[in-house]
Design a protein around this motif. Sequence first.
Motif, short mmCIF file in Angstrom:
data_model
loop_
_atom_site.label_atom_id
_atom_site.label_comp_id
_atom_site.label_asym_id
_atom_site.label_seq_id
_atom_site.Cartn_x
_atom_site.Cartn_y
_atom_site.Cartn_z
N GLY A 151 -19.24 -22.61 43.58
CA GLY A 151 -20.69 -22.67 43.55
C GLY A 151 -21.44 -21.41 43.92
O GLY A 151 -22.36 -21.01 43.24
N TYR A 152 -21.05 -20.77 45.02
CA TYR A 152 -21.89 -19.69 45.54
C TYR A 152 -21.08 -18.43 45.70
O TYR A 152 -20.33 -18.26 46.65
CB TYR A 152 -22.49 -20.11 46.89
N ASN A 153 -21.20 -17.51 44.75
CA ASN A 153 -20.53 -16.21 44.90
C ASN A 153 -21.48 -15.11 44.48
O ASN A 153 -22.17 -15.20 43.47
CB ASN A 153 -19.19 -16.17 44.16
N TYR A 164 -29.68 -20.71 49.51
CA TYR A 164 -28.39 -21.20 49.99
C TYR A 164 -28.62 -21.95 51.29
O TYR A 164 -29.12 -21.38 52.24
CB TYR A 164 -27.41 -20.03 50.22
N ASP A 167 -31.28 -15.17 48.45
CA ASP A 167 -30.71 -16.20 47.59
C ASP A 167 -30.88 -17.58 48.22
O ASP A 167 -30.86 -17.73 49.44
CB ASP A 167 -29.21 -15.93 47.33
N ILE A 212 -19.31 -18.75 51.37
CA ILE A 212 -19.87 -17.77 50.44
C ILE A 212 -18.74 -16.87 49.94
O ILE A 212 -17.93 -16.39 50.73
CB ILE A 212 -20.93 -16.90 51.14
#
Length: 223
Positions: free
Chosen positions: A181-183, A221, A219, A155
């Motif tokens: 992808g995931y921030n 994830y 979120d 992350i």
Amino acid sequence: MSHPTAAELNAIFQTEGAFYSREVNGEIYTCRSQARITRTGTIPAQADAVFVLVNPGSCQPENKSYKFPAYSSQFDEIPLVAAKTDPTQHQIMRLMDRKKWDLVYIVNLSDLRAGNIDEFKQLKKSFELSSNDSHSIFSLGRIKELEELITEKTIIIKGWGTQPFMRSSMIQALNALSAFGYNIGLPHKTHPYYYHPFPMVQHKCIKWLDDICEKLDDDVYVR
């Protein structure tokens, strides 16, 4: 929710930094390219998170006599050494404690070390007089460093604050981070600012932790 003290956190986690020095136009700048926080006794295969903050502040190695190695274009050759833990890192440790994370990296919009924001602003201005922005991991030619810290499970948490003179650096970072992808982060009402993890006042620190945990939980994830 408990709020562990610095002493309690230091018993659980250890901090290292990649410190270096470089000379630009006859001036010597001391820098840190990354920090690593690890849960003591673990050997994680990948980072749970990478924090993107503004600059390393006045952080320093645990060994006061440590001599910063001279800059090399090979940033992966800069050794990680035991570092003194600062309040921002303690705050990140609290998040690690809540989320049961074992490894977090910290990178910055700038590697330049400075004790306060006015000093940092002057250092950045002086460094960039040479039309050189390589003090940033987000500059052309250094993004590979970031890629090496991140896996598909990592992350990215943006927390670079609200200093207007860093706006162009924030935009540069956002453009680079869009490839990952995931921030996330806690966005300020003014783009492209994100609230810093350590707002100095304890109740605000607790609120930041509560809010970022809620965001992480809400979120989508898959770990």
